[in-house]
Design a protein around this motif. Structure first.
Motif: not given
Ligand code: BTN
Length: 255
Positions: A29-31, A57-61, A118-120
């Motif tokens: 699901d997400s590391t 996968g999850r990001g910030r906020l 741009r975001k890398l």
């Molecule tokens: C962001 O820019 O909002 C943070 C993104 C972080 C993504 C990475 S991918 C590996 C790890 N597992 C996740 O679910 N999120 C982080």
């Protein structure tokens, strides 16, 4: 099919982080979610978990992080850490990653890697309490190629292969992990101070008009020794520390 240099990474990192292991999974699901689950279950040995594909996968906020298998590198590293002061950790991590990859990669506070506006890459840092200490989970997502739906993203996306055409996920991982482990050890003893000068050199917001998601506007004036963003506003200099705000250069209409 990615060739993962798991053994080479283990050999360089295990001397720095005793008990370190490397795990590569085809899908999860997400590391970050997985390593937080393990931390809460009391598994605290340092580990690098790489996923070829993430289904959640999850990001910030609270945002999603979408990545296409083969076109991105997604991993998390978990370890116990006990710095006297945690402030600036995400900036130090961003600096470590950018420095390992390319001199032209900038940092957008607090921890996005940017190239040509741009975001890398993005970083998601989470912690779990372990008695007096804390387990930290550092998640990193790097676009190798810009995602196909990049036009719909809040922030336009770049891909590492635009800068480094021969780069693949395994090679990028090999470049990133050992310096990241060293950064974490340095941060643990010295906090953010050893990284301030390096951060300033890559700060893409410096001197630019910025808008914060809480409405504050002003001109970005770099970061202080604790990693706070300094913004010169009509009301004077403000220190922005909240991990709950996002910041954009003012020309960016994707707020
Ligand atoms: C962001 O820019 O909002 C943070 C993104 C972080 C993504 C990475 S991918 C590996 C790890 N597992 C996740 O679910 N999120 C982080």
């Amino acid at each position: 099919m990615t060739r993962w240099p798991a053994e080479a990474i283990w050999e360089t990192v295990a001397p720095l982080l005793p008990g370190f292991t490397v795990e590569i999974l085809p899908e999860i699901d997400s590391t970050n979610t997985e390593l937080m689950r393990r931390a809460r279950a009391g598994q605290t040995e340092p580990v690098l978990l790489v996923a070829e594909s993430q289904t959640a996968g999850r990001g910030r906020l609270g945002r999603d992080w979408r990545s296409a298998p083969g076109a991105s590198l997604t991993f998390s590293m978990s370890l116990p850490l006990a710095p006297a002061d945690w402030s600036g950790l995400s900036l130090a991590v961003g600096l470590s990653l950018a420095t390992s990859l390319h001199p032209d990669i900038g940092l957008k506070w607090p921890n996005d890697l940017w190239w040509q506006e741009r975001k890398l890459a993005g970083i998601l840092i989470e912690t779990a309490a372990l008695g007096a200490a804390r387990q930290v989970v550092i998640g990193v997502g790097v676009n190798l190629a810009p995602p196909p739906d990049a036009d719909g993203l809040r922030t336009p996306a770049a891909g590492l292969q635009e800068l480094l055409p021969a780069m693949d996920a395994g090679t990028a991982l090999l470049r990133l992990v050992e310096p990241l482990a060293r950064t974490l050890k340095t941060f643990e003893t010295g906090g953010f101070s050893p990284f301030v000068a390096g951060y300033r050199e890559r700060d893409v917001l410096q001197g630019r008009e910025v808008v914060l998601s809480d409405g504050v506007q002003g001109v970005a004036r770099g970061v202080d020794a604790g990693g706070a963003l300094l913004v010169h506003t009509a009301a004077g200099l403000q220190r922005v520390t909240s991990s709950d705000v996002s910041v954009r250069p003012r020309s960016d209409t994707h707020l």
